[in-house]
Design an enzyme around this catalytic site. Structure first.
Site, PDB file in Angstrom:
ATOM      1  CB  CYS A  13      13.543   8.501   8.036  1.00  0.00           C
ATOM      2  SG  CYS A  13      14.280   7.014   7.193  1.00  0.00           S
ATOM      3  CE  LYS A  60      -1.795   3.111   2.026  1.00  0.00           C
ATOM      4  NZ  LYS A  60      -1.711   4.575   1.922  1.00  0.00           N
ATOM      5  CD  GLU A  83      10.484  12.755  11.748  1.00  0.00           C
ATOM      6  OE1 GLU A  83       9.351  12.218  11.835  1.00  0.00           O
ATOM      7  OE2 GLU A  83      11.250  11.948  10.906  1.00  0.00           O
ATOM      8  CD  GLU A 101      13.411   0.052   9.723  1.00  0.00           C
ATOM      9  OE1 GLU A 101      13.993   1.339  10.347  1.00  0.00           O
ATOM     10  OE2 GLU A 101      13.856  -1.120   9.913  1.00  0.00           O
TER      11      GLU A 101
HETATM   12  P1  NDP Z   1       2.588   8.234   7.726  1.00  0.00           P
HETATM   13  O1  NDP Z   1       2.774   7.522   8.729  1.00  0.00           O
HETATM   14  O2  NDP Z   1       1.687   9.177   7.624  1.00  0.00           O
HETATM   15  O3  NDP Z   1       2.201   7.241   6.521  1.00  0.00           O
HETATM   16  C1  NDP Z   1       3.097   6.451   6.079  1.00  0.00           C
HETATM   17  C2  NDP Z   1       2.253   5.204   5.306  1.00  0.00           C
HETATM   18  O4  NDP Z   1       1.307   4.633   6.233  1.00  0.00           O
HETATM   19  C3  NDP Z   1       1.460   5.783   4.138  1.00  0.00           C
HETATM   20  O5  NDP Z   1       1.424   4.968   3.134  1.00  0.00           O
HETATM   21  C4  NDP Z   1       0.120   6.303   4.579  1.00  0.00           C
HETATM   22  O6  NDP Z   1      -0.810   6.250   3.913  1.00  0.00           O
HETATM   23  C5  NDP Z   1      -0.120   5.068   5.558  1.00  0.00           C
HETATM   24  N1  NDP Z   1      -0.934   4.879   6.868  1.00  0.00           N
HETATM   25  C6  NDP Z   1      -1.343   6.311   7.269  1.00  0.00           C
HETATM   26  N2  NDP Z   1      -2.322   5.879   8.194  1.00  0.00           N
HETATM   27  C7  NDP Z   1      -2.362   4.672   8.408  1.00  0.00           C
HETATM   28  C8  NDP Z   1      -2.983   3.905   9.316  1.00  0.00           C
HETATM   29  N3  NDP Z   1      -4.016   4.112  10.299  1.00  0.00           N
HETATM   30  N4  NDP Z   1      -3.272   2.485   8.809  1.00  0.00           N
HETATM   31  C9  NDP Z   1      -2.383   1.869   7.812  1.00  0.00           C
HETATM   32  N5  NDP Z   1      -1.381   2.756   7.013  1.00  0.00           N
HETATM   33  C10 NDP Z   1      -1.581   4.077   7.498  1.00  0.00           C
HETATM   34  O7  NDP Z   1       4.286   8.762   7.431  1.00  0.00           O
HETATM   35  P2  NDP Z   1       4.541   9.648   6.079  1.00  0.00           P
HETATM   36  O8  NDP Z   1       4.101   9.083   4.837  1.00  0.00           O
HETATM   37  O9  NDP Z   1       3.910  11.101   6.153  1.00  0.00           O
HETATM   38  O10 NDP Z   1       5.951   9.341   6.150  1.00  0.00           O
HETATM   39  C11 NDP Z   1       6.891  10.380   6.705  1.00  0.00           C
HETATM   40  C12 NDP Z   1       7.230   9.864   8.206  1.00  0.00           C
HETATM   41  O11 NDP Z   1       7.892   8.509   7.677  1.00  0.00           O
HETATM   42  C13 NDP Z   1       8.257  10.596   8.967  1.00  0.00           C
HETATM   43  O12 NDP Z   1       8.125  10.476  10.295  1.00  0.00           O
HETATM   44  C14 NDP Z   1       9.609  10.018   8.509  1.00  0.00           C
HETATM   45  O13 NDP Z   1      10.822   9.862   9.524  1.00  0.00           O
HETATM   46  C15 NDP Z   1       9.266   8.276   8.328  1.00  0.00           C
HETATM   47  N6  NDP Z   1      10.235   7.516   7.677  1.00  0.00           N
HETATM   48  C16 NDP Z   1      10.934   6.645   8.144  1.00  0.00           C
HETATM   49  C17 NDP Z   1      11.680   6.016   7.289  1.00  0.00           C
HETATM   50  C18 NDP Z   1      12.731   4.835   8.024  1.00  0.00           C
HETATM   51  O14 NDP Z   1      13.356   4.116   7.340  1.00  0.00           O
HETATM   52  N7  NDP Z   1      12.656   4.793   9.448  1.00  0.00           N
HETATM   53  C19 NDP Z   1      11.832   6.116   6.155  1.00  0.00           C
HETATM   54  C20 NDP Z   1      11.024   7.280   5.474  1.00  0.00           C
HETATM   55  C21 NDP Z   1      10.147   7.916   6.074  1.00  0.00           C
HETATM   56  P3  NDP Z   1      -1.319   7.916   3.339  1.00  0.00           P
HETATM   57  O15 NDP Z   1       0.162   8.449   2.710  1.00  0.00           O
HETATM   58  O16 NDP Z   1      -2.154   7.455   2.079  1.00  0.00           O
HETATM   59  O17 NDP Z   1      -1.701   8.464   4.290  1.00  0.00           O
END
Ligand code: NDP
Length: 494
Positions: free
Chosen positions: A302, A193, A398, A268
């Site tokens: 991240c 997803k 962050e 992650e």
């Molecule tokens: P989110 O947590 O908002 O979303 C991540 C994914 O989860 C997206 O596909 C999102 O869909 C989906 N999602 C959102 N809510 C739900 C839910 N309740 N149940 C299941 N899936 C859900 O993060 P972001 O996309 O905004 O990414 C940024 C964050 O990710 C930052 O905090 C960053 O640090 C972290 N990150 C960490 C990495 C690592 O390797 N440690 C690497 C890259 C980013 P949708 O976008 O459609 O809402």
């Protein structure tokens, strides 16, 4: 300014009525749609369907069927071969995939080409190599023999089954392929997803996987929002959730997975990463590398640093030189190969970063940058801030943007105390020529990865993941194998 020419194949792909990719086919569905916006122009470039329960169930059913039949009947050698073939196709379609990423994320085109797409192929090849190397052990039980019977034991590693891969918007193709590579090499199948903001490159990749000979159903992509992600986590037959994203979503997903009969989960999550610049560091030598690691993809990485700790003796020189360097960064269209810094990836994220910039401006904390760039697109300036102590929200939270704090320190103890004053623990770096000092500091730093004289470099042969609220589990190296396989023990009396 001259922008790269958009490929005809990209134009055609954008114009498609995208649905999901289920059982080897593009599936058109009549669902609510979300428009995909180019963050540099704010124009709609395409749209995607919002997957519902029925769509997710169809994708998981396909993945489960492929797990039991098609992929189970594919030898480990062939699994590796097919992942290598997928890597070949990623390279052959590199420009197309890079343009899709740039148009939907605002990632600089040269970054999309040389980091995202090129590294996607590197990671796929790395995972391909593991397919033939996953093994168990033999053991010698210590049970006493009463009548001359003997015992032997061994363990085998078996794939867990269908994996739910939930991918964020910042490096959707590469992070999606970390999950695909880990799942497929161990014999699992996957339903992805992607983020609703950056879905297209993974939809295209799923098509390439069929071309690579990966059987239908082994990789499925369901598009949509967080709600779609919820359906996926809770679907029948999901045996592991691999999530990359924010801390609040990750914690909620982890709790939910545990409730679903202890579904395995790896998380992650975010970071507020520290870079420590020690007294002996030569600033002219380190700054190009440090600033590149900080502002790569507009800080939406991240692993990138958001807190600079600088030895008191170097603080003024550091601030002056960083300010000078930031002012030289050329902000512009991500499709212009000469741009050094593009827009933030989407409007909600732009509003979030703007909120932090507003606070910093109100409190007179901006050293340089700090402004939203007026006009079209989600552009902000790369920014250096001073903070009001270690409980300042700008030090704690962050931003996931090009906003970095600078804080002086006097002693190593003070440095370590401030670096560890965070709920996060993803990455950190030490900048010094004093290797003995660096080696003494490394064990005291609460982070999953520590770099010396570098930062934000991920390599498939080095495990990656967070401590504290930054995550659970490790990707890459041999560390991922534990998460994607079950260890079965066999004991034999003879
Ligand atoms: P989110 O947590 O908002 O979303 C991540 C994914 O989860 C997206 O596909 C999102 O869909 C989906 N999602 C959102 N809510 C739900 C839910 N309740 N149940 C299941 N899936 C859900 O993060 P972001 O996309 O905004 O990414 C940024 C964050 O990710 C930052 O905090 C960053 O640090 C972290 N990150 C960490 C990495 C690592 O390797 N440690 C690497 C890259 C980013 P949708 O976008 O459609 O809402």
């Amino acid at each position: 300014m001259s922008e790269v020419q958009i490929l005809a194949s990209v134009e055609t792909f954008l114009q498609r009525q995208h649905g999901h990719f289920i059982h080897g086919q593009h599936l058109e569905v009549d669902r609510r749609r979300i428009e995909l916006i180019n963050p540099a122009t704010e124009q709609v470039v395409s749209s995607i369907a919002v997957g519902n329960q029925q769509d997710v169930d169809a994708a998981v059913h396909s993945a489960h069927d492929a797990f039991l039949n098609a992929w189970a009947n594919t030898s480990s050698y062939e699994r590796g071969q097919k992942l290598n073939k997928l890597a070949d196709l990623v390279e052959q379609h590199a420009e197309e995939l890079a343009q899709l990423e740039t148009l939907t994320t605002g990632k600089l085109i040269h970054l999309a080409r040389h980091l995202e797409v090129a590294q996607t192929a590197v990671f796929l090849r790395y995972f391909a190599g593991w397919a033939t190397k996953i093994h168990g052990q033999t053991m010698q039980p210590s049970i006493p023999s009463m009548n001359g019977e003997k015992y032997t034991a061994y363990s085998i590693r078996q794939p867990v089954g269908v994996v739910a891969g939930i991918v964020p918007w910042n490096f959707s193709l590469m992070i999606g392929c970390w999950k695909i590579g880990s799942a497929l090499t161990t014999g699992c199948t996957i339903v992805l997803k992607p983020s609703e903001f950056t879905t297209l490159s993974l939809l295209r990749l799923a098509e390439l996987a069929i071309e690579a000979g990966i059987p239908a159903g082994v990789i499925n992509v369901v598009t949509g929002t967080g709600e779609t992600g919820q359906y996926l986590i809770n679907a029948n037959h999901i045996k592991k959730v691999s999530f990359t994203g924010s801390v609040p979503t990750g914690i909620a997903i982890g709790q939910q997975a545990m409730k679903n009969d202890l579904t395995r989960v790896s998380l992650e999550l975010g970071g507020k990463n520290a870079a420590a610049i020690l007294a002996d560091a030569n600033l002219d030598e380190i700054l190009p590398t440090l600033l590149q690691a900080t502002f790569v993809h507009q800080g939406q990485v991240c692993a990138a640093p958001e807190r600079f700790f600088v030895h008191q003796s170097k603080y003024d020189e550091f601030v002056e030189k960083v300010t000078g360097a930031i002012q030289q960064i050329k902000i512009g269209s991500p499709l212009d190969e000469s741009s050094m810094f593009g827009p933030l990836s989407n409007q909600p994220h732009f509003e979030k970063v703007k909120h932090y910039l507003d606070i910093a401006n109100q409190n007179d904390q901006v050293i340089c940058g700090g402004q939203v760039i007026q006009g079209t697109g989600y552009f902000v300036e790369p920014t250096l801030l001073k903070v009001q102590g270690i409980d300042d929200p700008l030090f704690i939270e962050e931003t996931f943007g090009p906003v970095v704090d600078v804080i002086p320190f006097e002693s190593d103890d003070e440095l370590i105390r401030m670096m560890n004053h965070s709920r996060f623990g993803l990455t950190a770096s030490i900048w010094t020529n004093d290797l003995a000092k660096a080696l003494r500091l490394i064990p005291q730093i609460e982070a999953g990865s520590v770099w010396v004289n570098m930062h934000t470099f991920l390599d498939p042969s080095v495990p990656f993941g967070g401590v504290k609220a930054s995550g659970l589990g490790r990707e890459f190296s041999d560390a991922f194998i534990e998460d994607y396989t079950e260890l079965k023990s066999v004991m034999i009396r003879y």
